[in-house]
Write a protein that holds these residues in place. Structure first.
Motif, PDB file in Angstrom:
ATOM      1  N   ILE A  15      45.328  26.124  20.854  1.00  0.00           N
ATOM      2  CA  ILE A  15      45.566  25.411  22.115  1.00  0.00           C
ATOM      3  C   ILE A  15      45.766  23.935  21.791  1.00  0.00           C
ATOM      4  N   VAL A  16      46.711  23.306  22.471  1.00  0.00           N
ATOM      5  CA  VAL A  16      46.921  21.882  22.252  1.00  0.00           C
ATOM      6  C   VAL A  16      47.058  21.179  23.600  1.00  0.00           C
ATOM      7  N   GLN A  17      46.528  19.968  23.670  1.00  0.00           N
ATOM      8  CA  GLN A  17      46.595  19.175  24.892  1.00  0.00           C
ATOM      9  C   GLN A  17      47.358  17.885  24.607  1.00  0.00           C
ATOM     10  N   ILE A  18      48.415  17.644  25.329  1.00  0.00           N
ATOM     11  CA  ILE A  18      49.215  16.436  25.160  1.00  0.00           C
ATOM     12  C   ILE A  18      48.936  15.526  26.354  1.00  0.00           C
ATOM     13  N   ASN A  19      48.430  14.334  26.064  1.00  0.00           N
ATOM     14  CA  ASN A  19      48.034  13.415  27.125  1.00  0.00           C
ATOM     15  C   ASN A  19      49.153  12.441  27.483  1.00  0.00           C
ATOM     16  N   CYS A  20      49.107  11.979  28.718  1.00  0.00           N
ATOM     17  CA  CYS A  20      50.060  10.993  29.203  1.00  0.00           C
ATOM     18  C   CYS A  20      49.318  10.061  30.160  1.00  0.00           C
ATOM     19  N   THR A  21      49.358   8.773  29.896  1.00  0.00           N
ATOM     20  CA  THR A  21      48.784   7.805  30.820  1.00  0.00           C
ATOM     21  C   THR A  21      49.902   6.934  31.356  1.00  0.00           C
ATOM     22  N   TYR A  22      49.752   6.501  32.589  1.00  0.00           N
ATOM     23  CA  TYR A  22      50.835   5.745  33.212  1.00  0.00           C
ATOM     24  C   TYR A  22      50.300   4.654  34.114  1.00  0.00           C
ATOM     25  N   GLN A  23      51.126   3.643  34.289  1.00  0.00           N
ATOM     26  CA  GLN A  23      50.854   2.572  35.250  1.00  0.00           C
ATOM     27  C   GLN A  23      52.129   2.395  36.040  1.00  0.00           C
ATOM     28  N   THR A  24      52.027   2.573  37.353  1.00  0.00           N
ATOM     29  CA  THR A  24      53.223   2.497  38.191  1.00  0.00           C
ATOM     30  C   THR A  24      52.940   1.706  39.450  1.00  0.00           C
ATOM     31  N   SER A  25      54.009   1.188  40.027  1.00  0.00           N
ATOM     32  CA  SER A  25      53.916   0.583  41.345  1.00  0.00           C
ATOM     33  C   SER A  25      54.310   1.658  42.338  1.00  0.00           C
ATOM     34  N   GLY A  26      53.322   2.347  42.878  1.00  0.00           N
ATOM     35  CA  GLY A  26      53.581   3.496  43.720  1.00  0.00           C
ATOM     36  C   GLY A  26      53.692   4.743  42.852  1.00  0.00           C
ATOM     37  N   PHE A  27      53.438   5.878  43.436  1.00  0.00           N
ATOM     38  CA  PHE A  27      53.483   7.129  42.680  1.00  0.00           C
ATOM     39  C   PHE A  27      54.007   8.229  43.578  1.00  0.00           C
ATOM     40  N   ASN A  28      54.971   8.975  43.031  1.00  0.00           N
ATOM     41  CA  ASN A  28      55.531  10.080  43.794  1.00  0.00           C
ATOM     42  C   ASN A  28      55.847  11.252  42.895  1.00  0.00           C
ATOM     43  N   GLY A  29      54.945  11.514  41.948  1.00  0.00           N
ATOM     44  CA  GLY A  29      55.105  12.720  41.159  1.00  0.00           C
ATOM     45  C   GLY A  29      55.216  12.473  39.665  1.00  0.00           C
ATOM     46  N   LEU A  30      54.728  13.436  38.911  1.00  0.00           N
ATOM     47  CA  LEU A  30      54.782  13.366  37.445  1.00  0.00           C
ATOM     48  C   LEU A  30      55.374  14.658  36.923  1.00  0.00           C
ATOM     49  N   PHE A  31      56.284  14.527  35.986  1.00  0.00           N
ATOM     50  CA  PHE A  31      57.005  15.671  35.419  1.00  0.00           C
ATOM     51  C   PHE A  31      56.694  15.806  33.935  1.00  0.00           C
ATOM     52  N   TRP A  32      56.779  17.031  33.469  1.00  0.00           N
ATOM     53  CA  TRP A  32      56.805  17.298  32.037  1.00  0.00           C
ATOM     54  C   TRP A  32      58.078  18.068  31.723  1.00  0.00           C
ATOM     55  N   TYR A  33      58.744  17.610  30.650  1.00  0.00           N
ATOM     56  CA  TYR A  33      59.941  18.268  30.164  1.00  0.00           C
ATOM     57  C   TYR A  33      59.743  18.628  28.700  1.00  0.00           C
ATOM     58  N   GLN A  34      60.413  19.690  28.283  1.00  0.00           N
ATOM     59  CA  GLN A  34      60.408  20.102  26.886  1.00  0.00           C
ATOM     60  C   GLN A  34      61.814  19.904  26.325  1.00  0.00           C
ATOM     61  N   GLN A  35      61.886  19.360  25.117  1.00  0.00           N
ATOM     62  CA  GLN A  35      63.196  19.163  24.508  1.00  0.00           C
ATOM     63  C   GLN A  35      63.144  19.608  23.055  1.00  0.00           C
ATOM     64  N   HIS A  36      63.860  20.708  22.750  1.00  0.00           N
ATOM     65  CA  HIS A  36      64.008  21.122  21.376  1.00  0.00           C
ATOM     66  C   HIS A  36      65.063  20.256  20.716  1.00  0.00           C
ATOM     67  N   ALA A  37      64.940  20.105  19.405  1.00  0.00           N
ATOM     68  CA  ALA A  37      65.857  19.254  18.655  1.00  0.00           C
ATOM     69  C   ALA A  37      67.306  19.664  18.908  1.00  0.00           C
ATOM     70  N   GLY A  38      68.112  18.707  19.292  1.00  0.00           N
ATOM     71  CA  GLY A  38      69.525  18.960  19.507  1.00  0.00           C
ATOM     72  C   GLY A  38      69.850  19.655  20.819  1.00  0.00           C
ATOM     73  N   GLU A  39      68.863  19.799  21.683  1.00  0.00           N
ATOM     74  CA  GLU A  39      69.097  20.493  22.946  1.00  0.00           C
ATOM     75  C   GLU A  39      68.768  19.606  24.140  1.00  0.00           C
ATOM     76  N   ALA A  40      69.106  20.093  25.327  1.00  0.00           N
ATOM     77  CA  ALA A  40      68.827  19.352  26.554  1.00  0.00           C
ATOM     78  C   ALA A  40      67.358  19.456  26.925  1.00  0.00           C
ATOM     79  N   PRO A  41      66.785  18.417  27.508  1.00  0.00           N
ATOM     80  CA  PRO A  41      65.432  18.547  28.063  1.00  0.00           C
ATOM     81  C   PRO A  41      65.425  19.601  29.169  1.00  0.00           C
ATOM     82  N   THR A  42      64.362  20.391  29.217  1.00  0.00           N
ATOM     83  CA  THR A  42      64.231  21.395  30.271  1.00  0.00           C
ATOM     84  C   THR A  42      62.899  21.192  30.997  1.00  0.00           C
TER      85      THR A  42
END
Lengths: 112, 114
Positions: free
Chosen positions: A17-44
């Motif tokens: 199991i692996v956990q990938i963290n993300c911290t953010y600072q924004t002016s206002g917030f309306n959602g957070l996304f995660w995308y996966q991108q394999h080498a040479g391919e489009a983010p999904t």
């Protein structure tokens, strides 16, 4: 403005199991996304969180804490094909800030 | 349903030249966004078009421009190319933009400037 921070690289073992963290600072917030991108391919698209809590989708789960400006992506039962870059993106609120701002991505390497 | 199509996939230019990249969004999608992806900076937002109008623009110089046609297809142009413009240029479409969530990305156009 928006500032997003995630680790540059992580390694893990197949089946673990692996956990990938993300911290953010924004002016206002309306959602957070995660995308996966394999080498040479489009983010999904993997997940979208707008309320606090855990969203589970098969082997992948994403968690959000708006008060802490924190999210993580949890990958269970890792497979070799999960080796990819994982991008955290945050969408602000109001005007053109609905355009998501992306972090630099976390390169995950899964070892046998 | 066909995905987002970008052409050309690869191209090599020299400094000072200009380049035009094309993006055909998913049928029915009216919003098209462009991003520049480099190892050092990650995905950087260039601009977004909706119904032939540029709605948002990122922090890039005026050498970067774009447009959208009535069929939602979009082009971006980079003039007076610099070495630092070498990057993967990604196009993403979404049904409406604005309050929508998921972006659907094309596989990108990899530009090398020599």
């Amino acid at each position: 403005g928006q500032n997003i921070d995630q680790p540059t690289e992580m390694t893990a073992t197949e089946g673990a199991i692996v956990q990938i963290n993300c911290t953010y600072q924004t002016s206002g917030f309306n959602g957070l996304f995660w995308y996966q991108q394999h080498a040479g391919e489009a983010p999904t698209f993997l997940s979208y969180n707008v309320l606090d809590g855990l969203e589970e989708k098969g082997r992948f789960s994403s968690f959000l804490s708006r008060s802490k400006g924190y999210s993580y992506l949890l990958l269970k039962e890792l497979q070799m094909k999960d080796s990819a870059s994982y991008l955290c993106a945050v969408r602000g609120a109001g005007g053109g800030s609905y355009i998501p701002t992306f972090g630099r991505g976390t390169s995950l390497i899964v070892h046998p | 349903k066909a995905g987002v199509t970008q052409t050309p996939r690869y191209l090599i230019k020299t400094r000072g030249q200009q380049v035009t990249l094309s993006c055909s969004p998913i049928s029915g999608h009216r919003s098209v966004s462009w991003y520049q992806q480099t190892p050092g900076q990650g995905l950087q937002f260039l601009f977004e078009y909706f119904s032939e109008t540029q709605r948002n623009k990122g922090n890039f110089p005026g050498r970067f421009s774009g447009r959208q046609f009535s069929n939602s297809r979009s082009e971006m142009n980079v003039s007076t190319l610099e070495l630092g413009d070498s990057a993967l240029y990604l196009c993403a479409s979404s049904p409406r933009g604005g309050d929508t969530g998921e972006l659907f990305f094309g596989e990108g156009s990899r530009l090398t400037v020599l």
